[in-house]
Design an enzyme around this catalytic site. Structure first.
Site, PDB file in Angstrom:
ATOM      1  CG  ASP A 106      -0.241 -17.523   7.952  1.00  0.00           C
ATOM      2  OD1 ASP A 106       0.815 -17.665   8.591  1.00  0.00           O
ATOM      3  OD2 ASP A 106      -1.363 -17.445   8.500  1.00  0.00           O
ATOM      4  CE1 TYR A 153       8.805   4.837   2.518  1.00  0.00           C
ATOM      5  CE2 TYR A 153       7.492   6.832   2.808  1.00  0.00           C
ATOM      6  CZ  TYR A 153       7.881   5.567   3.238  1.00  0.00           C
ATOM      7  OH  TYR A 153       7.337   5.040   4.382  1.00  0.00           O
ATOM      8  CB  SER A 163      12.591   4.317   4.526  1.00  0.00           C
ATOM      9  OG  SER A 163      11.663   3.421   5.121  1.00  0.00           O
ATOM     10  NE  ARG A 204       7.327   4.079   9.728  1.00  0.00           N
ATOM     11  CZ  ARG A 204       6.209   4.217   9.006  1.00  0.00           C
ATOM     12  NH1 ARG A 204       5.862   3.285   8.152  1.00  0.00           N
ATOM     13  NH2 ARG A 204       5.441   5.278   9.124  1.00  0.00           N
ATOM     14  N   PRO A 230       0.785  -1.225   0.000  1.00  0.00           N
ATOM     15  CG  PRO A 230      -0.120  -1.086   2.130  1.00  0.00           C
ATOM     16  CD  PRO A 230       0.526  -2.051   1.194  1.00  0.00           C
ATOM     17  CG  ASN A 231      -0.120   4.264   1.438  1.00  0.00           C
ATOM     18  OD1 ASN A 231      -1.117   4.843   1.020  1.00  0.00           O
ATOM     19  ND2 ASN A 231      -0.093   3.620   2.587  1.00  0.00           N
ATOM     20  CG  HIS A 261      11.511  -2.570   4.295  1.00  0.00           C
ATOM     21  ND1 HIS A 261      10.151  -2.701   4.210  1.00  0.00           N
ATOM     22  CD2 HIS A 261      11.968  -3.685   4.907  1.00  0.00           C
ATOM     23  CE1 HIS A 261       9.798  -3.839   4.775  1.00  0.00           C
ATOM     24  NE2 HIS A 261      10.880  -4.464   5.196  1.00  0.00           N
ATOM     25  NE  ARG A 277       4.424   6.427   0.526  1.00  0.00           N
ATOM     26  CZ  ARG A 277       4.450   5.495   1.458  1.00  0.00           C
ATOM     27  NH1 ARG A 277       3.824   5.654   2.575  1.00  0.00           N
ATOM     28  NH2 ARG A 277       5.094   4.370   1.256  1.00  0.00           N
ATOM     29  CG  ASN A 312       8.442  -2.146  -0.065  1.00  0.00           C
ATOM     30  OD1 ASN A 312       7.922  -2.281   1.041  1.00  0.00           O
ATOM     31  ND2 ASN A 312       9.002  -1.014  -0.463  1.00  0.00           N
ATOM     32  CD  GLU A 342      11.083  -7.893   5.198  1.00  0.00           C
ATOM     33  OE1 GLU A 342      11.439  -9.030   5.618  1.00  0.00           O
ATOM     34  OE2 GLU A 342      10.660  -7.003   5.947  1.00  0.00           O
ATOM     35  NE  ARG A 361      10.249   5.937   8.237  1.00  0.00           N
ATOM     36  CZ  ARG A 361       9.291   5.740   7.320  1.00  0.00           C
ATOM     37  NH1 ARG A 361       9.449   4.819   6.382  1.00  0.00           N
ATOM     38  NH2 ARG A 361       8.210   6.477   7.347  1.00  0.00           N
ATOM     39  CG  HIS A 391       5.673  -2.502   9.917  1.00  0.00           C
ATOM     40  ND1 HIS A 391       7.005  -2.842   9.892  1.00  0.00           N
ATOM     41  CD2 HIS A 391       5.544  -1.468   9.025  1.00  0.00           C
ATOM     42  CE1 HIS A 391       7.650  -2.042   9.056  1.00  0.00           C
ATOM     43  NE2 HIS A 391       6.791  -1.195   8.514  1.00  0.00           N
ATOM     44  CB  ALA A 449       1.695  -0.067   6.114  1.00  0.00           C
TER      45      ALA A 449
HETATM   46  C1  DHK Z   1       7.199   1.570   2.962  1.00  0.00           C
HETATM   47  C2  DHK Z   1       6.104   1.925   3.696  1.00  0.00           C
HETATM   48  O1  DHK Z   1       5.007   2.391   3.117  1.00  0.00           O
HETATM   49  C3  DHK Z   1       6.126   1.861   5.175  1.00  0.00           C
HETATM   50  O2  DHK Z   1       4.847   1.565   5.705  1.00  0.00           O
HETATM   51  C4  DHK Z   1       7.155   0.894   5.706  1.00  0.00           C
HETATM   52  C5  DHK Z   1       8.390   0.918   3.561  1.00  0.00           C
HETATM   53  C6  DHK Z   1       8.502   1.122   5.043  1.00  0.00           C
HETATM   54  C7  DHK Z   1       9.643   1.268   2.780  1.00  0.00           C
HETATM   55  O3  DHK Z   1      10.590   1.830   3.331  1.00  0.00           O
HETATM   56  O4  DHK Z   1       9.695   0.949   1.588  1.00  0.00           O
HETATM   57  O5  DHK Z   1       7.258   1.038   7.102  1.00  0.00           O
END
Ligand code: DHK
Length: 146
Positions: free
Chosen positions: A88, A24, A103, A112, A11-12, A101, A19, A75, A99, A108, A81, A78
């Protein structure tokens, strides 16, 4: 034709570049997808690059990866976490999981610092910006060539 590596984004991440660029970066997710497909071609890999804001969609893609993908780079954003469902699903996948990330999650907020996905992932890349995807692809090449 070799099985593709699924590159899954949570998400996001569709708002990447827009954002919180101080966290990011300014690259968009389309930029990342393009860089991944260029590098994959160089490495002799195929990639399927996907993003969803919905946990169930990510779970469905992980199920689809069973038998269809050689590995998964994820990735979970959110959901990293919070999502036992994604953990599963990954546990039901037979290939390597990496995996990513963008950031450095460890620098942070405390919430996280914990990742459900890390219980399954062969490796974790955090804090390398969007370059982390390229690093993960290179590592995936090694893992699927074994
Ligand atoms: C991206 C997100 O949207 C956060 O919710 C994670 C992750 C970190 C990233 O660093 O790619 O905590």
């Amino acid at each position: 034709m070799p099985k593709p590596v699924f590159v899954l984004n949570g998400p996001n991440l569709n708002l990447l570049g827009l954002r919180q660029p101080e966290i990011y970066g300014r690259e968009t997710l389309d930029d990342v997808a393009e860089a991944c497909s260029t590098l994959a071609e160089e490495l002799g890999l195929a990639v399927r690059f996907l993003q969803s804001n919905h946990e169930g969609a990510l779970v469905d893609w992980i199920h689809q990866a069973r038998g269809e993908a050689s590995g998964i780079i994820i990735n979970p954003a959110a959901y990293t976490h919070t999502s036992v469902a994604i953990l599963d699903a990954l546990n039901a996948f037979e290939g390597p999981v990496l995996e990513v990330h963008i950031s450095n999650v460890h620098r942070r907020e405390a919430f996280r610092h914990h990742s459900y996905v890390s219980l399954r992932a062969e490796g974790v890349i955090a804090g390398f910006g969007t370059e982390g995807y390229a690093l993960a692809l290179r590592r995936m090449k090694t893992l699927v060539s074994k």
